[in-house]
Design a protein around this motif. Structure first.
Motif, short mmCIF file in Angstrom:
data_model
loop_
_atom_site.label_atom_id
_atom_site.label_comp_id
_atom_site.label_asym_id
_atom_site.label_seq_id
_atom_site.Cartn_x
_atom_site.Cartn_y
_atom_site.Cartn_z
N ALA A 97 0.54 -0.89 0.06
CA ALA A 97 -0.12 0.08 -0.22
C ALA A 97 1.36 1.06 0.00
O ALA A 97 0.82 2.42 -0.26
CB ALA A 97 -0.62 -0.15 1.47
N VAL A 98 2.12 1.04 1.33
CA VAL A 98 2.70 2.51 1.41
C VAL A 98 4.00 2.53 -0.46
O VAL A 98 3.67 3.99 -0.52
CB VAL A 98 3.97 2.30 2.21
CG1 VAL A 98 2.54 2.45 3.33
CG2 VAL A 98 5.09 1.64 2.40
N THR A 99 3.92 1.14 -0.97
CA THR A 99 4.21 1.79 -2.14
C THR A 99 3.45 1.99 -3.13
O THR A 99 4.44 2.78 -4.06
CB THR A 99 5.21 0.33 -2.62
OG1 THR A 99 6.04 -0.36 -1.35
CG2 THR A 99 5.28 0.11 -3.95
N ASP A 100 2.71 2.03 -3.30
CA ASP A 100 1.72 2.49 -4.45
C ASP A 100 1.51 3.89 -4.09
O ASP A 100 1.01 4.65 -4.96
CB ASP A 100 0.15 1.57 -4.73
CG ASP A 100 0.77 0.39 -5.06
OD1 ASP A 100 1.77 -0.25 -5.74
OD2 ASP A 100 -0.17 -0.77 -5.20
N ALA A 101 1.23 4.04 -3.14
CA ALA A 101 0.41 5.49 -2.50
C ALA A 101 2.11 6.66 -2.68
O ALA A 101 1.54 7.84 -2.59
CB ALA A 101 0.12 5.11 -1.08
N GLY A 102 2.69 6.14 -2.06
CA GLY A 102 4.32 7.12 -2.20
C GLY A 102 4.31 7.55 -0.99
O GLY A 102 4.84 8.75 -0.60
N GLY A 152 14.38 1.98 -3.20
CA GLY A 152 13.66 2.93 -3.81
C GLY A 152 11.93 2.69 -4.59
O GLY A 152 11.65 2.96 -4.99
N ARG A 153 11.79 1.27 -3.50
CA ARG A 153 10.61 0.76 -3.71
C ARG A 153 9.76 2.03 -2.62
O ARG A 153 8.85 2.05 -2.58
CB ARG A 153 10.52 -0.83 -3.64
CG ARG A 153 10.67 -1.03 -4.79
CD ARG A 153 10.14 -2.70 -4.34
NE ARG A 153 11.21 -2.99 -3.36
CZ ARG A 153 10.88 -4.25 -2.46
NH1 ARG A 153 9.01 -4.03 -2.55
NH2 ARG A 153 12.29 -5.01 -1.71
N ALA A 154 10.03 2.26 -1.62
CA ALA A 154 9.44 2.62 -0.88
C ALA A 154 10.61 3.72 0.51
O ALA A 154 11.26 2.98 0.50
CB ALA A 154 8.53 1.66 0.28
N ARG A 155 9.98 4.58 0.98
CA ARG A 155 10.62 4.81 1.93
C ARG A 155 10.52 5.18 2.89
O ARG A 155 9.14 5.25 3.72
CB ARG A 155 11.39 6.28 1.99
CG ARG A 155 11.31 7.52 0.74
CD ARG A 155 10.25 7.90 0.50
NE ARG A 155 9.22 8.88 -0.24
CZ ARG A 155 7.71 10.01 0.18
NH1 ARG A 155 8.70 11.39 0.93
NH2 ARG A 155 7.18 9.16 -0.21
N ILE A 156 11.15 3.85 4.83
CA ILE A 156 11.35 3.48 5.19
C ILE A 156 12.49 3.53 6.35
O ILE A 156 13.12 3.60 5.87
CB ILE A 156 11.34 1.63 4.79
CG1 ILE A 156 9.98 1.42 3.72
CG2 ILE A 156 10.68 1.29 6.13
CD1 ILE A 156 9.92 0.06 3.49
N VAL A 157 11.95 3.59 7.58
CA VAL A 157 12.32 3.78 8.86
C VAL A 157 12.05 3.08 10.24
O VAL A 157 10.57 2.45 10.57
CB VAL A 157 12.14 5.13 9.27
CG1 VAL A 157 11.88 5.68 9.57
CG2 VAL A 157 13.36 5.12 10.68
N LEU A 158 12.77 2.42 11.10
CA LEU A 158 12.82 1.44 11.88
C LEU A 158 12.92 2.12 12.91
O LEU A 158 13.87 2.76 13.55
CB LEU A 158 13.07 -0.18 11.38
CG LEU A 158 12.36 -0.72 10.70
CD1 LEU A 158 12.99 -0.19 9.37
CD2 LEU A 158 12.97 -2.38 10.35
N GLY A 159 11.21 2.09 14.15
CA GLY A 159 11.83 2.21 15.35
C GLY A 159 12.13 1.52 16.50
O GLY A 159 10.89 0.93 16.44
N ARG A 160 12.98 0.98 17.23
CA ARG A 160 13.15 -0.55 17.74
C ARG A 160 13.04 0.10 19.39
O ARG A 160 13.83 1.01 19.89
CB ARG A 160 14.21 -1.14 17.37
CG ARG A 160 14.35 -1.91 16.98
CD ARG A 160 14.91 -3.45 16.34
NE ARG A 160 15.29 -4.19 15.88
CZ ARG A 160 16.22 -4.39 14.39
NH1 ARG A 160 16.88 -4.22 15.53
NH2 ARG A 160 15.87 -5.21 13.48
#
Length: 318
Positions: A97-102, A152-160
């Motif tokens: 979903a986030v990939t499609d929506a940007g 480059g498919r999505a902009r992602i960050v992880l918070g542990r």
């Protein structure tokens, strides 16, 4: 003629558990338009928050949940016994979903991918060596998130985060198996070796940490440890609680997993593979986040004060 005001970007929070709810409130406090998503859109009304019902384990549900959002926060969790089966399905739907929506994606994560460390402090550079089913599953999910960002498919960050503590937190080793008993003189849970240091992340710091990652895309493409106070032993924490409730705690120590309080037989059977968290130190170092984003974790004393205050009100209504 003055220009029309620019519409506020929508921030969509998936999952209305303690972390998602605290995050929604924090985002409103920071002036964002907020949608809080769960399967039923139930729960009390929250000022400034649109509640929305969707099943984000399905492609259609995830697309509907994030429609129009600039930033999406994945705080969804499921029953402990369902995680290995369901969490990958949720990832597939949300990532699609986030990939499609940007939209940008901020993922709330756990320490599980590291597995046993022999008591060494965990930093973002600690190798992922999980051997448990749930730890391997979390590591595989995280590898997919980071790969999607690299490609480059999505902009992602992880918070542990380490184990939660704070208002609204029930299903934690420092939650409903501890504070009600502390306040009433009933049994208080202690797991494993009470003298080992163990990190807990205050739920308010989880919310603030994720909100900052959502606002500051320069952190994208990697894992961050959310602001977490220095580790303390369970025995030290119990002593701090005793001073605050002005009574000794009646601590029941479980040296191996068995049902207790809110943790039923099904949960404890699933938790057995994670019990190493109570037989070796669990020390999470969040100094990289603190330096980069100028954050200071809430002190453990303040976290306990706020948690006890919340439990007093919660118990009065239950």
């Amino acid at each position: 003629m003055s220009a029309a005001p620019t519409p506020r970007a929508l921030h969509a929070v998936l999952g209305s558990g303690p972390a998602g709810t605290a995050l929604a409130r924090e985002l409103v406090r920071r002036g964002h338009a907020v949608r809080l998503v769960d399967r039923t859109a139930g729960g009390a009304a929250l000022d400034g928050v649109e509640r929305y019902a969707a099943d984000v384990s399905t492609a259609d549900g995830a697309r509907q949940a994030i429609a129009g959002a600039a930033v999406v926060y994945h705080c969804v969790n499921v029953g402990y016994h369902l995680q290995v089966e369901v969490m990958p399905r949720i990832q597939q739907a949300v990532l699609g979903a986030v990939t499609d929506a940007g939209a940008r994606l901020v993922v709330l994560d756990t320490l599980y991918p590291y597995g046993e460390t022999g008591g060494a402090a965990m930093t973002e550079d600690t190798p992922w060596k999980a051997t448990s089913r749930k730890g391997r599953m979390r590591a595989e999910l995280d590898e997919r998130y980071l790969a999607a960002h690299r490609e480059g498919r999505a902009r992602i960050v992880l918070g542990r985060s380490a184990d939660f503590v704070g208002p609204g937190v029930l299903n934690s080793t420092l939650g409903a198996a501890v504070f009600p008993g502390a306040l009433t003189g009933g049994d208080v849970l202690g797991l494993g070796d009470l003298d080992l240091p163990h990190s807990y992340t205050y739920i308010g710091d989880v919310a603030a940490g994720l909100a900052t990652l959502g606002e500051r895309p320069q952190g994208d493409g990697r894992v961050w440890h959310l602001p977490t106070a220095p580790a303390a032993s369970t025995r030290e924490i119990h002593t701090m609680i005793e001073k605050r409730v002005a009574r000794p705690l009646n601590v029941v120590v479980l040296e191996e997993p068995r049902p207790f309080g809110p943790f039923d037989e099904q949960f404890m059977a699933e938790y057995a593979e994670m019990f190493y968290q109570h037989t070796e130190p669990q020390i999470m170092d969040s100094s990289a986040y603190e330096r980069t984003f100028g954050a200071t974790p809430t002190s453990l004393g303040h976290a306990l004060d706020a948690t006890l205050d919340w439990y007093r009100g919660w118990m009065a209504n239950h």
